[in-house]
Design a protein around this motif. Structure first.
Motif, PDB file in Angstrom:
ATOM      1  N   GLU A 206       0.823  -1.211   0.000  1.00  0.00           N
ATOM      2  CA  GLU A 206       0.000   0.000   0.000  1.00  0.00           C
ATOM      3  C   GLU A 206       0.854   1.257   0.000  1.00  0.00           C
ATOM      4  N   ARG A 207       1.954   1.247   0.779  1.00  0.00           N
ATOM      5  CA  ARG A 207       2.840   2.404   0.817  1.00  0.00           C
ATOM      6  C   ARG A 207       3.484   2.629  -0.546  1.00  0.00           C
ATOM      7  N   ASN A 208       3.994   1.545  -1.144  1.00  0.00           N
ATOM      8  CA  ASN A 208       4.649   1.648  -2.453  1.00  0.00           C
ATOM      9  C   ASN A 208       3.675   2.122  -3.521  1.00  0.00           C
ATOM     10  N   LYS A 209       2.440   1.644  -3.450  1.00  0.00           N
ATOM     11  CA  LYS A 209       1.431   2.037  -4.426  1.00  0.00           C
ATOM     12  C   LYS A 209       1.143   3.535  -4.327  1.00  0.00           C
ATOM     13  N   ALA A 210       1.054   4.043  -3.099  1.00  0.00           N
ATOM     14  CA  ALA A 210       0.799   5.468  -2.897  1.00  0.00           C
ATOM     15  C   ALA A 210       1.970   6.304  -3.420  1.00  0.00           C
TER      16      ALA A 210
END
Length: 87
Positions: A19-23
């Motif tokens: 989720e962090r990488n996607k953001a």
């Protein structure tokens, strides 16, 4: 679903990192689009300002391990080339 405690933890940790990488990737794409829009409008001042912002965001993503350093260099180089090509 995993039964082993460490496997359950890995699932949670991987989801958090995903989720962090996607953001972060989304933020990079938005910054790139802003530079491209300014270049398309032939607005050199705005494009230069957006380039500085985009470069910072892209390099921060690289330092966090979201992008490989060569990928970061390629993205920054292409954006710089576009901005410098404005007449």
């Amino acid at each position: 679903m995993a039964n082993i405690k460490s496997a359950k933890k890995r699932i949670l940790v991987n989801q958090t990192k995903f989720e962090r990488n996607k953001a972060v990737r989304s933020e990079v794409k938005t910054a790139i689009k802003r530079v491209e829009a300014a270049v398309d409008a032939k607005d050199k001042e705005t494009a230069a300002a957006e380039l500085v912002t985009a470069t910072k965001i892209i390099e921060m993503a690289g330092s966090k391990g979201v992008y490989h350093k060569n990928n970061v260099a390629r993205k920054v180089s292409r954006l710089s080339k576009m901005v410098n090509a404005i007449d």
